[in-house]
Design a protein around this motif. Structure first.
Motif, PDB file in Angstrom:
ATOM      1  N   LEU A 167       0.811  -1.359   0.023  1.00 31.46           N
ATOM      2  CA  LEU A 167       0.089  -0.014  -0.134  1.00 31.46           C
ATOM      3  C   LEU A 167       0.943   1.344  -0.122  1.00 31.46           C
ATOM      4  O   LEU A 167       0.384   2.239   0.246  1.00 31.46           O
ATOM      5  CB  LEU A 167      -0.859  -0.062   1.219  1.00 31.46           C
ATOM      6  N   LYS A 168       2.216   1.194  -0.319  1.00 33.92           N
ATOM      7  CA  LYS A 168       3.071   2.508  -0.414  1.00 33.92           C
ATOM      8  C   LYS A 168       2.499   3.385  -1.163  1.00 33.92           C
ATOM      9  O   LYS A 168       1.943   3.221  -2.323  1.00 33.92           O
ATOM     10  CB  LYS A 168       4.480   1.939  -0.955  1.00 33.92           C
ATOM     11  N   PRO A 401     -11.061  -2.900  -8.290  1.00 32.47           N
ATOM     12  CA  PRO A 401     -11.808  -1.996  -7.190  1.00 32.47           C
ATOM     13  C   PRO A 401     -12.167  -0.711  -8.029  1.00 32.47           C
ATOM     14  O   PRO A 401     -13.276  -0.037  -7.848  1.00 32.47           O
ATOM     15  CB  PRO A 401     -10.521  -1.614  -6.099  1.00 32.47           C
ATOM     16  N   GLY A 402     -11.643  -0.244  -8.973  1.00 30.14           N
ATOM     17  CA  GLY A 402     -11.733   1.067  -9.782  1.00 30.14           C
ATOM     18  C   GLY A 402     -13.079   0.906 -10.560  1.00 30.14           C
ATOM     19  O   GLY A 402     -13.790   1.945 -10.631  1.00 30.14           O
ATOM     20  N   ASP A 403     -13.374  -0.345 -10.863  1.00 29.71           N
ATOM     21  CA  ASP A 403     -14.807  -0.579 -11.689  1.00 29.71           C
ATOM     22  C   ASP A 403     -15.981  -0.385 -10.611  1.00 29.71           C
ATOM     23  O   ASP A 403     -16.839   0.002 -11.306  1.00 29.71           O
ATOM     24  CB  ASP A 403     -14.667  -1.852 -12.324  1.00 29.71           C
ATOM     25  N   ARG A 407     -11.832   3.663  -4.068  1.00 32.10           N
ATOM     26  CA  ARG A 407     -10.554   4.009  -3.962  1.00 32.10           C
ATOM     27  C   ARG A 407      -9.626   3.602  -2.794  1.00 32.10           C
ATOM     28  O   ARG A 407      -8.239   3.816  -2.787  1.00 32.10           O
ATOM     29  CB  ARG A 407     -10.514   5.468  -4.004  1.00 32.10           C
ATOM     30  N   ASP A 408     -10.408   3.252  -1.567  1.00 32.50           N
ATOM     31  CA  ASP A 408      -9.744   3.057  -0.390  1.00 32.50           C
ATOM     32  C   ASP A 408     -10.202   1.690   0.103  1.00 32.50           C
ATOM     33  O   ASP A 408     -10.542   1.656   1.490  1.00 32.50           O
ATOM     34  CB  ASP A 408      -9.936   4.182   0.460  1.00 32.50           C
ATOM     35  N   LEU A 412     -11.031  -1.369   4.494  1.00 34.52           N
ATOM     36  CA  LEU A 412     -12.182  -2.450   4.721  1.00 34.52           C
ATOM     37  C   LEU A 412     -11.510  -3.710   5.256  1.00 34.52           C
ATOM     38  O   LEU A 412     -11.875  -4.522   5.721  1.00 34.52           O
ATOM     39  CB  LEU A 412     -12.872  -2.878   3.404  1.00 34.52           C
ATOM     40  N   TRP A 413     -10.227  -3.805   5.098  1.00 32.02           N
ATOM     41  CA  TRP A 413      -9.474  -4.926   5.758  1.00 32.02           C
ATOM     42  C   TRP A 413      -8.186  -4.672   6.698  1.00 32.02           C
ATOM     43  O   TRP A 413      -7.783  -5.659   7.719  1.00 32.02           O
ATOM     44  CB  TRP A 413      -8.926  -5.854   4.496  1.00 32.02           C
TER      45      TRP A 413
END
Length: 415
Positions: A167-168, A401-403, A407-408, A412-413
């Motif tokens: 996630l950098k 995810p973009g579909d 964006r974040d 959620l995890w």
């Protein structure tokens, strides 16, 4: 002769051999250096309670400066590395003993440790890059505590560190990429059943594999758009630059040197810098090729957003001639078919994010359901272990995810 003193006894002119406490807690990269006034101030402000000095290389404590050497108190029992004097300004962010190995940790607990480890590791890697840019020899042994900490983290939980490292930000990429590859190399080496000394060598090679980028022009290294042919040629020199830099710094670690030089070689002989065919590429370099590419394509870069983990593995599997098939298969097993953080669509017409792997059921991880595709609405989040005998749900496919306007997704995890 070594002496243990309190940090408030330190004064300019003393030679610091070792700092006490975890390297995560103090602000120095190297722990062996001749202290000046600035270093004394930084050590006192850092909260380090004690340190070991070498009175043969610097001043002795005032209380016993008049005593002959044989009358001074006994040195600390732990042996210290052979000192190599250097100016105090070379002492930069952190270094010191790694935490002891602990038992298996759950994902959430290890994520918290991984965050701290990545922050401190980033500082160390950035300091090493800065030394190289200034034309100074780096001290690769100073990275050993960090390598130990990475190996310990991956031993406690093989997915926490590599999941957080992915996630950098684009700005952090150059430094945290080294940390991520070290973690991926550790997990892969253990999956391949390598002995622990080889696991450590793989991790250290991963940490140092891109040191050649330290001498690349910053405007090329951080360019937000596509590289020109000349710029691309410049970047393709980084394996040879890194190999040379490590040799000039006195590195005699065969694995680290080989990984730095050959992590861009391909099995079909089309890689660089030497276009080696597969049979001439070492196992460590083959491992590094997989780990380097995976982290690169799943990370946000100045010129593109990263691909989702599962899609990245699928694309890598289609690149005929690039990777060693057996090593790539082991790599997938070390991460899972659907790595942590992957967005998936379930047969029950829900969207979920993968939150934990089940080693005995790679296609059936633990997931967190949060959205109903049939109703196009969020639902109350719940965790489901798809591997349990009574569970009749399954993953249909991974999703981008973009579909879905996400964006974040990490919110959620991540705990």
């Amino acid at each position: 002769m070594l002496r243990t003193i309190r940090s408030d006894q330190l004064r300019p002119g003393m030679y610091v051999q070792r700092l006490s406490g975890s390297w995560l807690d103090h602000p120095f990269w190297r722990s062996s250096f001749l202290a000046d006034a600035e270093a004394v101030s930084r050590i006192r402000d850092s909260g380090v309670p004690e340190l070991v000095i070498d009175v043969s290389l610097g001043l002795a404590p005032e209380a016993d400066a008049h005593l002959p050497a044989e009358a001074a108190p006994a040195p600390a029992p732990a042996p210290a590395p052979q000192p190599q004097p250097e100016p105090a300004q070379a002492a930069q962010p952190p270094s010191a003993p790694a935490a002891p190995r602990k038992g298996v940790a759950n994902f959430e607990n290890e994520v918290r440790n991984a965050r701290q480890l990545l922050a401190s590791g980033r500082a160390l890697v950035e300091a090493m890059f800065s030394e190289a840019r200034l034309g100074r020899a780096i001290d690769p042994d100073a990275a050993d505590p960090l390598v130990d900490a990475v190996c310990d983290s991956v031993l406690r939980n093989p997915h926490a560190l590599v999941s957080v490292a992915r996630l950098k930000t684009a700005d952090d990429y150059t430094y945290l990429h080294s940390m991520a590859v070290a973690g991926l190399m550790t997990a892969l080496a253990r999956r391949l059943g390598l002995p622990e000394d080889a696991v450590h060598a793989a991790a250290k090679g991963g940490l140092l594999h891109d040191m050649g980028k330290a001498v690349a022009p910053l405007h090329v290294l951080n360019k937000p758009g596509s590289l020109t042919e000349d710029e691309y040629s410049t970047m393709r020199r980084h394996p040879e630059d890194g190999h040379r830099l490590l040799l000039e710094s006195g590195v005699d670690d065969a694995a680290a040197l080989d990984i730095a030089l050959h992590h861009h070689e391909k099995m079909d002989g089309t890689g660089y810098p030497h276009r080696l065919p597969g049979e001439r590429i070492s196992q460590m370099a083959r491992m590094a090729a997989v780990c380097d590419v995976y982290d690169a394509i799943t990370s946000d870069r100045p010129y593109k957003r990263g691909w989702c983990p599962a899609e990245s593995l699928k694309r890598m599997a289609s690149w005929t001639g690039h990777f060693d098939p057996a090593i790539f298969q082991a790599f997938v097993k070390s991460l899972g078919i659907y790595p942590v953080g992957t967005l998936v669509r379930l047969q029950s017409q829900h969207l979920a994010v993968v939150i934990e792997q089940v080693p005995t059921a790679l296609l059936k991880p633990r997931v967190r359901i949060f959205h109903c595709t049939r109703r196009q609405a969020r639902v109350l989040m719940r965790d489901v272990d798809l591997s349990l005998a009574g569970c009749d749900d399954r993953i249909v496919q991974s999703e981008a995810p973009g579909d879905w306007g996400l964006r974040d997704l990490e919110k959620l995890w991540l705990p």
